[in-house]
Design an enzyme around this catalytic site. Structure first.
Site, PDB file in Angstrom:
ATOM      1  N   VAL A 244       0.812  -1.235   0.000  1.00 35.09           N
ATOM      2  CA  VAL A 244       0.000   0.000   0.000  1.00 35.09           C
ATOM      3  C   VAL A 244       0.837   1.273   0.000  1.00 35.09           C
ATOM      4  O   VAL A 244       0.317   2.360  -0.247  1.00 35.09           O
ATOM      5  CB  VAL A 244      -1.001   0.055   1.183  1.00 35.09           C
ATOM      6  CG1 VAL A 244      -2.106  -0.960   1.024  1.00 35.09           C
ATOM      7  CG2 VAL A 244      -0.295  -0.064   2.525  1.00 35.09           C
TER       8      VAL A 244
ATOM      9  N   SER B  54      -7.849   4.025  15.150  1.00 32.70           N
ATOM     10  CA  SER B  54      -7.729   3.271  16.402  1.00 32.70           C
ATOM     11  C   SER B  54      -8.159   4.171  17.556  1.00 32.70           C
ATOM     12  O   SER B  54      -8.014   5.400  17.477  1.00 32.70           O
ATOM     13  CB  SER B  54      -6.273   2.848  16.600  1.00 32.70           C
ATOM     14  OG  SER B  54      -6.053   2.421  17.929  1.00 32.70           O
TER      15      SER B  54
ATOM     16  N   TYR C 196       2.704   4.632  15.863  1.00 36.90           N
ATOM     17  CA  TYR C 196       1.372   4.096  15.566  1.00 36.90           C
ATOM     18  C   TYR C 196       0.291   5.120  15.931  1.00 36.90           C
ATOM     19  O   TYR C 196      -0.630   5.369  15.149  1.00 36.90           O
ATOM     20  CB  TYR C 196       1.180   2.792  16.354  1.00 36.90           C
ATOM     21  CG  TYR C 196      -0.095   2.052  16.037  1.00 36.90           C
ATOM     22  CD1 TYR C 196      -0.225   1.332  14.848  1.00 36.90           C
ATOM     23  CD2 TYR C 196      -1.174   2.066  16.922  1.00 36.90           C
ATOM     24  CE1 TYR C 196      -1.386   0.640  14.559  1.00 36.90           C
ATOM     25  CE2 TYR C 196      -2.339   1.369  16.641  1.00 36.90           C
ATOM     26  CZ  TYR C 196      -2.443   0.650  15.462  1.00 36.90           C
ATOM     27  OH  TYR C 196      -3.612  -0.031  15.173  1.00 36.90           O
TER      28      TYR C 196
ATOM     29  N   ALA D 198       0.629   8.388  16.266  1.00 35.50           N
ATOM     30  CA  ALA D 198       0.716   9.547  15.362  1.00 35.50           C
ATOM     31  C   ALA D 198       0.086   9.208  14.013  1.00 35.50           C
ATOM     32  O   ALA D 198      -0.667  10.014  13.439  1.00 35.50           O
ATOM     33  CB  ALA D 198       2.172   9.962  15.187  1.00 35.50           C
TER      34      ALA D 198
ATOM     35  N   LYS E 217      -2.230   6.914  13.326  1.00 36.63           N
ATOM     36  CA  LYS E 217      -3.686   6.720  13.431  1.00 36.63           C
ATOM     37  C   LYS E 217      -4.415   8.047  13.664  1.00 36.63           C
ATOM     38  O   LYS E 217      -5.547   8.221  13.203  1.00 36.63           O
ATOM     39  CB  LYS E 217      -4.003   5.704  14.535  1.00 36.63           C
ATOM     40  CG  LYS E 217      -3.537   4.290  14.214  1.00 36.63           C
ATOM     41  CD  LYS E 217      -4.193   3.769  12.950  1.00 36.63           C
ATOM     42  CE  LYS E 217      -3.807   2.338  12.632  1.00 36.63           C
ATOM     43  NZ  LYS E 217      -4.402   1.867  11.369  1.00 36.63           N
TER      44      LYS E 217
HETATM   45  P1  NAP Z   1      -3.719  -7.928  10.503  1.00 41.04           P
HETATM   46  O1  NAP Z   1      -4.523  -9.133  10.811  1.00 41.04           O
HETATM   47  O2  NAP Z   1      -2.236  -7.976  10.659  1.00 41.04           O
HETATM   48  O3  NAP Z   1      -4.092  -7.431   9.023  1.00 41.04           O
HETATM   49  C1  NAP Z   1      -3.387  -6.405   8.405  1.00 41.04           C
HETATM   50  C2  NAP Z   1      -3.192  -6.768   6.954  1.00 41.04           C
HETATM   51  O4  NAP Z   1      -2.479  -5.699   6.317  1.00 41.04           O
HETATM   52  C3  NAP Z   1      -2.347  -8.047   6.776  1.00 41.04           C
HETATM   53  O5  NAP Z   1      -2.869  -8.861   5.778  1.00 41.04           O
HETATM   54  C4  NAP Z   1      -0.992  -7.466   6.386  1.00 41.04           C
HETATM   55  O6  NAP Z   1      -0.197  -8.357   5.609  1.00 41.04           O
HETATM   56  C5  NAP Z   1      -1.427  -6.284   5.553  1.00 41.04           C
HETATM   57  N1  NAP Z   1      -0.331  -5.343   5.318  1.00 41.04           N
HETATM   58  C6  NAP Z   1       0.667  -4.990   6.175  1.00 41.04           C
HETATM   59  N2  NAP Z   1       1.518  -4.165   5.576  1.00 41.04           N
HETATM   60  C7  NAP Z   1       1.064  -3.991   4.290  1.00 41.04           C
HETATM   61  C8  NAP Z   1       1.535  -3.266   3.176  1.00 41.04           C
HETATM   62  N3  NAP Z   1       2.666  -2.522   3.228  1.00 41.04           N
HETATM   63  N4  NAP Z   1       0.819  -3.318   2.028  1.00 41.04           N
HETATM   64  C9  NAP Z   1      -0.308  -4.070   1.938  1.00 41.04           C
HETATM   65  N5  NAP Z   1      -0.789  -4.785   2.973  1.00 41.04           N
HETATM   66  C10 NAP Z   1      -0.107  -4.746   4.139  1.00 41.04           C
HETATM   67  O7  NAP Z   1      -4.174  -6.703  11.432  1.00 41.04           O
HETATM   68  P2  NAP Z   1      -5.624  -6.196  11.893  1.00 41.04           P
HETATM   69  O8  NAP Z   1      -5.645  -6.266  13.355  1.00 41.04           O
HETATM   70  O9  NAP Z   1      -6.715  -6.812  11.089  1.00 41.04           O
HETATM   71  O10 NAP Z   1      -5.473  -4.659  11.520  1.00 41.04           O
HETATM   72  C11 NAP Z   1      -6.219  -4.037  10.466  1.00 41.04           C
HETATM   73  C12 NAP Z   1      -6.216  -2.547  10.730  1.00 41.04           C
HETATM   74  O11 NAP Z   1      -6.885  -2.296  11.961  1.00 41.04           O
HETATM   75  C13 NAP Z   1      -4.811  -1.960  10.884  1.00 41.04           C
HETATM   76  O12 NAP Z   1      -4.786  -0.694  10.275  1.00 41.04           O
HETATM   77  C14 NAP Z   1      -4.664  -1.824  12.396  1.00 41.04           C
HETATM   78  O13 NAP Z   1      -3.761  -0.813  12.738  1.00 41.04           O
HETATM   79  C15 NAP Z   1      -6.083  -1.483  12.778  1.00 41.04           C
HETATM   80  N6  NAP Z   1      -6.425  -1.728  14.177  1.00 41.04           N
HETATM   81  C16 NAP Z   1      -6.294  -2.973  14.703  1.00 41.04           C
HETATM   82  C17 NAP Z   1      -6.639  -3.191  16.049  1.00 41.04           C
HETATM   83  C18 NAP Z   1      -6.509  -4.514  16.706  1.00 41.04           C
HETATM   84  O14 NAP Z   1      -6.616  -4.590  17.954  1.00 41.04           O
HETATM   85  N7  NAP Z   1      -6.292  -5.612  15.965  1.00 41.04           N
HETATM   86  C19 NAP Z   1      -7.136  -2.115  16.822  1.00 41.04           C
HETATM   87  C20 NAP Z   1      -7.262  -0.864  16.224  1.00 41.04           C
HETATM   88  C21 NAP Z   1      -6.922  -0.680  14.910  1.00 41.04           C
HETATM   89  P3  NAP Z   1       0.893  -9.294   6.401  1.00 41.04           P
HETATM   90  O15 NAP Z   1       0.119 -10.050   7.450  1.00 41.04           O
HETATM   91  O16 NAP Z   1       1.425 -10.152   5.304  1.00 41.04           O
HETATM   92  O17 NAP Z   1       1.891  -8.364   6.982  1.00 41.04           O
END
Ligand code: NAP
Length: 251
Positions: A68, A146, A159, A161, A163
């Protein structure tokens, strides 16, 4: 009356169904969005680093291998989706990474890595889709921020900053694209059970769960449901908003 064969009718209905592009759709919250939008009859494209077995099992998805951080790749992915299906109705921006580290020990490489994926990655896809939305005079965008953007915690400078930047970017884009009938919003999840948070110690997860009003940790589907609502006609007058999906953690 001549009745069309069932397959023709199915194809015609499919041609009319809306189209979503989901970054980070191979895992976690993005994958839950893929499943939810497919279930609701949408056509779904995913931009992510690699297709996971879970994504392959989710159903009929157009997968684009994409980092991305790259605007040229974002332009190519958006062009390919529009070429394939003739439209783009929703852009859902889930790709993200996190790096822990105290400010006084932070490395510029970690700062840059998180900003590049979590903020520039959102900008790149918004930028790439903006001209499509302008031409269509419609579109929905939801970016995943977040609760950490709303209440900071120890040791997550970059992170937090990034978000917080996502919320600013969403507001700016809501202003710029509103005149084309485009809604741009963010969701702010608290702790969600995903591969991103798997490595977190159980004691910290328990503490965060106890901070919520509902006494539970979110599942990815809890966030996908709110994103789906923001992409629906029911949310047509909601834009520039950041909605907490945190079980009342910040209530
Ligand atoms: P996740 O399961 O790790 O999913 C994130 C996805 O993004 C993974 O498939 C990852 O691929 C992909 N990704 C990472 N770097 C990338 C890049 N440079 N280009 C394209 N794709 C990329 O995490 P999630 O928890 O679902 O998080 C999704 C979003 O929610 C994120 O923005 C996170 O900050 C946000 N969020 C999560 C939480 C939480 O508690 N889980 C809370 C608040 C916000 P790889 O796995 O191959 O790296």
């Amino acid at each position: 009356m001549i009745r069309k064969p069932a397959r023709e009718l199915w194809k015609a209905r499919k041609r009319r169904s809306p189209v979503a592009l989901i970054t980070g759709g191979a895992s976690g919250i993005g994958l839950a969005c893929v499943r939810r939008f497919l279930k609701d009859g949408w056509r779904v494209a995913v931009a992510d680093l690699r297709p996971t077995p879970d994504l392959k099992a989710a159903g009929d998805v157009a997968f684009f291998k994409a980092d991305v951080r790259s605007l040229p790749r974002a332009n190519a992915v958006v062009r390919a989706v529009v070429k394939r299906w003739g439209r783009l109705d929703a852009l859902i921006l889930c790709a993200g990474i996190s790096r822990a580290g105290l400010l006084e020990k932070a490395k510029i490489e970690d700062w840059q890595a998180v900003l590049d994926v979590d903020l520039t990655g959102v900008f790149a896809y918004l930028r790439a889709a903006a001209t499509v939305f302008e031409t269509q005079k419609s579109g929905k965008v939801v970016a995943v921020s977040s609760t950490l953007a709303l209440r900071a915690r120890h040791g997550l400078t970059a992170y937090i900053a990034a978000k917080a930047g996502v919320i600013g970017l969403v507001r700016a884009a809501a202003r710029d694209l509103g005149r084309f009938g485009v809604n741009v919003n963010a969701v702010c999840p608290g702790l969600v059970n995903t591969p991103l948070t798997d490595p977190m110690p159980a004691a910290i997860k328990d503490r965060l769960r106890d901070e919520t009003a509902l006494g539970r940790i979110a599942e990815p589907e809890d966030v996908a449901g709110v994103i789906r609502f923001l992409c629906s006609g029911d949310a047509r007058h909601v834009t520039g908003e950041a909605i907490r999906v945190d079980g009342g953690q910040l209530a």
